[in-house]
Motif scaffolding. Sequence first.
Motif, short mmCIF file in Angstrom:
data_model
loop_
_atom_site.label_atom_id
_atom_site.label_comp_id
_atom_site.label_asym_id
_atom_site.label_seq_id
_atom_site.Cartn_x
_atom_site.Cartn_y
_atom_site.Cartn_z
N PRO A 44 0.84 -1.21 0.00
CA PRO A 44 0.00 0.00 0.00
C PRO A 44 0.87 1.25 0.00
N ASP A 45 0.32 2.33 -0.52
CA ASP A 45 1.06 3.58 -0.62
C ASP A 45 1.34 4.19 0.75
N GLN A 46 0.45 3.94 1.70
CA GLN A 46 0.54 4.59 3.00
C GLN A 46 0.72 3.57 4.12
N VAL A 47 1.62 3.87 5.05
CA VAL A 47 1.75 3.08 6.27
C VAL A 47 0.65 3.54 7.22
N ALA A 48 -0.26 2.64 7.55
CA ALA A 48 -1.47 3.02 8.27
C ALA A 48 -1.19 3.34 9.74
N LEU A 49 -1.99 4.24 10.28
CA LEU A 49 -2.03 4.54 11.70
C LEU A 49 -3.50 4.46 12.08
N GLU A 50 -3.93 3.29 12.60
CA GLU A 50 -5.35 2.98 12.75
C GLU A 50 -5.76 2.85 14.22
N SER A 51 -7.06 3.08 14.45
CA SER A 51 -7.64 2.89 15.78
C SER A 51 -8.97 2.16 15.64
N MET A 52 -9.20 1.21 16.52
CA MET A 52 -10.47 0.48 16.52
C MET A 52 -11.60 1.27 17.15
N THR A 53 -11.26 2.31 17.91
CA THR A 53 -12.26 3.12 18.61
C THR A 53 -11.89 4.59 18.45
N VAL A 146 3.26 -11.81 -3.94
CA VAL A 146 3.08 -11.36 -2.56
C VAL A 146 2.27 -10.07 -2.53
N VAL A 147 1.25 -10.03 -1.68
CA VAL A 147 0.39 -8.86 -1.54
C VAL A 147 0.34 -8.44 -0.08
N LEU A 148 0.86 -7.27 0.23
CA LEU A 148 0.78 -6.71 1.58
C LEU A 148 -0.54 -5.96 1.69
N GLU A 149 -1.47 -6.52 2.43
CA GLU A 149 -2.82 -5.95 2.50
C GLU A 149 -2.95 -4.83 3.53
N MET A 150 -2.38 -5.02 4.71
CA MET A 150 -2.42 -4.01 5.76
C MET A 150 -1.07 -3.92 6.43
N PHE A 151 -0.68 -2.69 6.77
CA PHE A 151 0.65 -2.49 7.34
C PHE A 151 0.68 -1.17 8.08
N GLY A 152 1.18 -1.20 9.30
CA GLY A 152 1.28 0.04 10.06
C GLY A 152 1.21 -0.20 11.55
N TYR A 153 0.56 0.75 12.25
CA TYR A 153 0.34 0.63 13.68
C TYR A 153 -1.15 0.68 13.98
N LEU A 154 -1.57 -0.11 14.95
CA LEU A 154 -2.99 -0.24 15.30
C LEU A 154 -3.16 -0.19 16.80
N THR A 155 -4.20 0.53 17.25
CA THR A 155 -4.60 0.48 18.65
C THR A 155 -6.02 -0.03 18.72
N ALA A 156 -6.28 -0.92 19.68
CA ALA A 156 -7.61 -1.51 19.82
C ALA A 156 -8.54 -0.65 20.65
N GLY A 157 -8.05 0.42 21.25
CA GLY A 157 -8.90 1.28 22.06
C GLY A 157 -8.09 2.37 22.74
N MET A 158 -8.77 3.29 23.40
CA MET A 158 -8.10 4.44 24.01
C MET A 158 -7.10 4.02 25.08
#
Length: 235
Positions: A44-53, A146-158
Amino acid sequence: MLYPVAGVMVCATLVGCTPPPLAATVVYDHTGGKVIDLPTPYAPDQVALESMTPITTAGTVGVLFGPLGGALGAAYDQSVQQKRQAAFDTQLAQRGFVTAALLQQQITRQLQAEGYTVVPESVTRPKGNFLDSYPAATPAAPQLDVVLEMFGYLTAGMSSPYQPMVEMKYRLVGQGGKTLAQGAFQYSCLRGEQKPDPSYDYQTYSALAADPSLAMKGLTDGLNRAAGAVAKRLN
Protein backbone atom coordinates in the motif's frame (compact mmCIF):
# COMPACT_ATOMS: atom_id res chain seq x y z
CA MET A 1 -10.17 4.93 10.83
CA LEU A 2 -12.44 2.68 12.87
CA TYR A 3 -15.07 4.11 15.18
CA PRO A 4 -18.48 3.30 16.75
CA VAL A 5 -21.66 4.98 15.54
CA ALA A 6 -24.71 4.82 17.82
CA GLY A 7 -22.94 2.19 19.90
CA VAL A 8 -22.25 -0.11 16.95
CA MET A 9 -18.68 -0.77 15.89
CA VAL A 10 -18.16 0.22 12.29
CA CYS A 11 -15.09 -1.12 10.51
CA ALA A 12 -13.50 0.70 7.63
CA THR A 13 -10.68 -1.75 7.24
CA LEU A 14 -10.44 -4.51 9.80
CA VAL A 15 -13.59 -5.92 11.38
CA GLY A 16 -15.02 -8.65 9.20
CA CYS A 17 -12.01 -8.35 6.93
CA THR A 18 -10.66 -11.83 7.50
CA PRO A 19 -8.85 -12.92 4.33
CA PRO A 20 -10.95 -15.22 2.12
CA PRO A 21 -10.19 -18.96 2.28
CA LEU A 22 -7.14 -19.77 0.22
CA ALA A 23 -6.31 -22.84 -1.81
CA ALA A 24 -4.86 -25.84 -0.04
CA THR A 25 -1.09 -26.10 -0.26
CA VAL A 26 0.22 -28.46 -2.93
CA VAL A 27 3.61 -30.07 -2.33
CA TYR A 28 6.22 -28.03 -4.16
CA ASP A 29 8.64 -30.19 -6.17
CA HIS A 30 12.09 -28.57 -6.14
CA THR A 31 13.24 -30.53 -9.19
CA GLY A 32 15.70 -28.41 -11.12
CA GLY A 33 16.84 -26.45 -8.07
CA LYS A 34 15.29 -23.94 -5.70
CA VAL A 35 14.75 -21.00 -8.05
CA ILE A 36 11.86 -18.57 -7.60
CA ASP A 37 10.78 -15.65 -9.75
CA LEU A 38 9.66 -12.73 -7.58
CA PRO A 39 7.32 -10.29 -9.33
CA THR A 40 7.34 -6.87 -7.69
CA PRO A 41 5.33 -7.38 -4.46
CA TYR A 42 2.30 -5.20 -3.83
CA ALA A 43 2.51 -2.71 -0.96
CA PRO A 44 0.00 0.00 0.00
CA ASP A 45 1.06 3.58 -0.62
CA GLN A 46 0.54 4.59 3.00
CA VAL A 47 1.75 3.08 6.27
CA ALA A 48 -1.47 3.02 8.27
CA LEU A 49 -2.03 4.54 11.70
CA GLU A 50 -5.35 2.98 12.75
CA SER A 51 -7.64 2.89 15.78
CA MET A 52 -10.47 0.48 16.52
CA THR A 53 -12.26 3.12 18.61
CA PRO A 54 -12.39 6.94 18.81
CA ILE A 55 -9.04 8.46 19.71
CA THR A 56 -10.38 11.61 21.44
CA THR A 57 -12.80 12.27 24.27
CA ALA A 58 -15.06 14.16 21.85
CA GLY A 59 -15.32 11.11 19.62
CA THR A 60 -16.09 8.88 22.59
CA VAL A 61 -18.80 10.93 24.33
CA GLY A 62 -20.28 12.66 21.30
CA VAL A 63 -22.91 9.95 20.78
CA LEU A 64 -24.30 10.68 24.26
CA PHE A 65 -25.57 14.03 22.99
CA GLY A 66 -27.76 12.69 20.23
CA PRO A 67 -27.24 12.47 16.47
CA LEU A 68 -25.76 15.98 16.18
CA GLY A 69 -23.36 15.43 19.06
CA GLY A 70 -22.35 12.10 17.61
CA ALA A 71 -21.72 13.63 14.19
CA LEU A 72 -19.70 16.54 15.62
CA GLY A 73 -17.70 14.21 17.85
CA ALA A 74 -16.95 11.86 14.98
CA ALA A 75 -15.97 14.76 12.70
CA TYR A 76 -13.56 16.16 15.28
CA ASP A 77 -12.12 12.72 15.96
CA GLN A 78 -11.60 12.12 12.25
CA SER A 79 -9.87 15.49 11.88
CA VAL A 80 -7.42 14.65 14.68
CA GLN A 81 -6.80 11.21 13.18
CA GLN A 82 -6.06 12.69 9.76
CA LYS A 83 -3.56 15.13 11.26
CA ARG A 84 -1.83 12.32 13.13
CA GLN A 85 -1.66 10.21 9.97
CA ALA A 86 -0.21 13.12 7.99
CA ALA A 87 2.45 13.74 10.66
CA PHE A 88 3.31 10.02 10.71
CA ASP A 89 3.61 10.01 6.91
CA THR A 90 5.99 12.97 7.09
CA GLN A 91 8.18 11.33 9.73
CA LEU A 92 8.55 8.16 7.66
CA ALA A 93 9.23 10.08 4.44
CA GLN A 94 11.90 12.22 6.11
CA ARG A 95 13.70 9.04 7.14
CA GLY A 96 13.46 7.42 3.72
CA PHE A 97 11.07 4.64 4.72
CA VAL A 98 9.65 3.07 1.54
CA THR A 99 7.41 0.07 2.21
CA ALA A 100 7.58 -1.46 -1.27
CA ALA A 101 11.38 -1.48 -1.39
CA LEU A 102 11.69 -2.84 2.15
CA LEU A 103 9.11 -5.56 1.48
CA GLN A 104 10.97 -6.80 -1.60
CA GLN A 105 14.28 -6.68 0.24
CA GLN A 106 12.97 -8.68 3.21
CA ILE A 107 11.28 -11.33 1.06
CA THR A 108 14.40 -11.76 -1.07
CA ARG A 109 16.64 -12.05 1.97
CA GLN A 110 14.40 -14.62 3.70
CA LEU A 111 14.07 -16.73 0.56
CA GLN A 112 17.83 -16.71 0.10
CA ALA A 113 18.22 -17.80 3.73
CA GLU A 114 16.08 -20.85 2.86
CA GLY A 115 18.39 -21.71 -0.03
CA TYR A 116 16.45 -20.15 -2.92
CA THR A 117 17.87 -18.28 -5.87
CA VAL A 118 15.58 -15.28 -6.30
CA VAL A 119 15.02 -13.73 -9.72
CA PRO A 120 13.30 -10.32 -9.44
CA GLU A 121 10.69 -9.51 -12.06
CA SER A 122 9.44 -5.95 -12.53
CA VAL A 123 5.66 -5.75 -12.89
CA THR A 124 3.06 -3.00 -12.55
CA ARG A 125 0.61 -3.51 -9.68
CA PRO A 126 -2.46 -1.29 -10.09
CA LYS A 127 -4.42 -2.96 -7.28
CA GLY A 128 -3.92 -4.76 -4.02
CA ASN A 129 -4.58 -8.27 -5.20
CA PHE A 130 -2.86 -11.21 -6.84
CA LEU A 131 -1.68 -10.72 -10.42
CA ASP A 132 -4.04 -11.79 -13.21
CA SER A 133 -1.23 -13.38 -15.22
CA TYR A 134 2.35 -14.49 -14.65
CA PRO A 135 4.82 -14.02 -17.53
CA ALA A 136 7.67 -16.32 -16.58
CA ALA A 137 11.10 -14.71 -16.38
CA THR A 138 12.89 -18.00 -15.68
CA PRO A 139 11.86 -21.20 -17.52
CA ALA A 140 10.22 -23.77 -15.23
CA ALA A 141 10.67 -21.58 -12.13
CA PRO A 142 7.59 -20.89 -10.01
CA GLN A 143 6.55 -17.32 -9.28
CA LEU A 144 5.89 -15.96 -5.81
CA ASP A 145 3.11 -13.38 -5.80
CA VAL A 146 3.08 -11.36 -2.56
CA VAL A 147 0.39 -8.86 -1.54
CA LEU A 148 0.78 -6.71 1.58
CA GLU A 149 -2.82 -5.95 2.50
CA MET A 150 -2.42 -4.01 5.76
CA PHE A 151 0.65 -2.49 7.34
CA GLY A 152 1.28 0.04 10.06
CA TYR A 153 0.34 0.63 13.68
CA LEU A 154 -2.99 -0.24 15.30
CA THR A 155 -4.60 0.48 18.65
CA ALA A 156 -7.61 -1.51 19.82
CA GLY A 157 -8.90 1.28 22.06
CA MET A 158 -8.10 4.44 24.01
CA SER A 159 -6.43 2.44 26.79
CA SER A 160 -4.65 0.02 24.42
CA PRO A 161 -1.18 0.62 23.02
CA TYR A 162 -0.37 1.26 19.39
CA GLN A 163 1.22 -1.95 18.07
CA PRO A 164 2.65 -3.01 14.70
CA MET A 165 0.28 -4.81 12.33
CA VAL A 166 1.06 -6.80 9.20
CA GLU A 167 -1.44 -8.70 7.05
CA MET A 168 -0.02 -10.33 3.94
CA LYS A 169 -1.10 -13.03 1.51
CA TYR A 170 0.98 -14.97 -0.97
CA ARG A 171 0.59 -17.37 -3.87
CA LEU A 172 3.21 -19.62 -5.48
CA VAL A 173 2.33 -20.23 -9.12
CA GLY A 174 3.85 -22.89 -11.37
CA GLN A 175 3.74 -23.58 -15.10
CA GLY A 176 0.35 -23.12 -16.70
CA GLY A 177 -0.76 -20.86 -13.86
CA LYS A 178 -1.18 -23.77 -11.44
CA THR A 179 -1.29 -22.74 -7.78
CA LEU A 180 1.37 -24.69 -5.92
CA ALA A 181 0.93 -23.02 -2.55
CA GLN A 182 -1.12 -20.21 -1.13
CA GLY A 183 -1.63 -18.70 2.27
CA ALA A 184 -1.74 -15.66 4.52
CA PHE A 185 0.28 -14.20 7.38
CA GLN A 186 -1.32 -12.08 10.09
CA TYR A 187 0.53 -10.20 12.81
CA SER A 188 -1.61 -7.86 14.91
CA CYS A 189 -3.36 -7.46 18.25
CA LEU A 190 -6.59 -8.64 16.58
CA ARG A 191 -5.60 -11.98 15.11
CA GLY A 192 -2.81 -14.05 13.65
CA GLU A 193 -0.34 -16.74 14.56
CA GLN A 194 2.04 -14.18 16.05
CA LYS A 195 1.29 -11.37 18.46
CA PRO A 196 3.13 -8.06 18.14
CA ASP A 197 6.45 -7.76 19.98
CA PRO A 198 5.77 -5.61 23.10
CA SER A 199 9.14 -3.93 22.53
CA TYR A 200 7.32 -1.78 19.98
CA ASP A 201 4.25 -0.92 22.06
CA TYR A 202 3.33 2.76 22.36
CA GLN A 203 0.83 3.61 25.09
CA THR A 204 -0.10 6.90 23.40
CA TYR A 205 0.17 8.53 20.01
CA SER A 206 2.46 11.16 21.53
CA ALA A 207 4.92 8.45 22.56
CA LEU A 208 4.89 7.01 19.04
CA ALA A 209 5.38 10.42 17.45
CA ALA A 210 8.30 11.14 19.77
CA ASP A 211 10.20 7.99 18.77
CA PRO A 212 9.84 7.46 15.00
CA SER A 213 13.14 5.58 14.73
CA LEU A 214 11.91 2.80 17.02
CA ALA A 215 8.53 2.88 15.26
CA MET A 216 10.31 2.23 11.96
CA LYS A 217 12.24 -0.62 13.57
CA GLY A 218 8.93 -2.15 14.66
CA LEU A 219 7.56 -1.90 11.13
CA THR A 220 10.71 -3.47 9.68
CA ASP A 221 10.55 -6.28 12.22
CA GLY A 222 6.93 -6.99 11.26
CA LEU A 223 7.79 -7.26 7.57
CA ASN A 224 10.76 -9.47 8.39
CA ARG A 225 8.52 -11.85 10.38
CA ALA A 226 6.01 -12.02 7.53
CA ALA A 227 8.67 -12.65 4.89
CA GLY A 228 10.32 -15.28 7.04
CA ALA A 229 7.06 -17.12 7.60
CA VAL A 230 6.33 -17.24 3.87
CA ALA A 231 9.83 -18.43 2.96
CA LYS A 232 9.67 -21.30 5.47
CA ARG A 233 6.22 -22.41 4.30
CA LEU A 234 7.46 -22.90 0.74
CA ASN A 235 9.91 -25.64 1.77
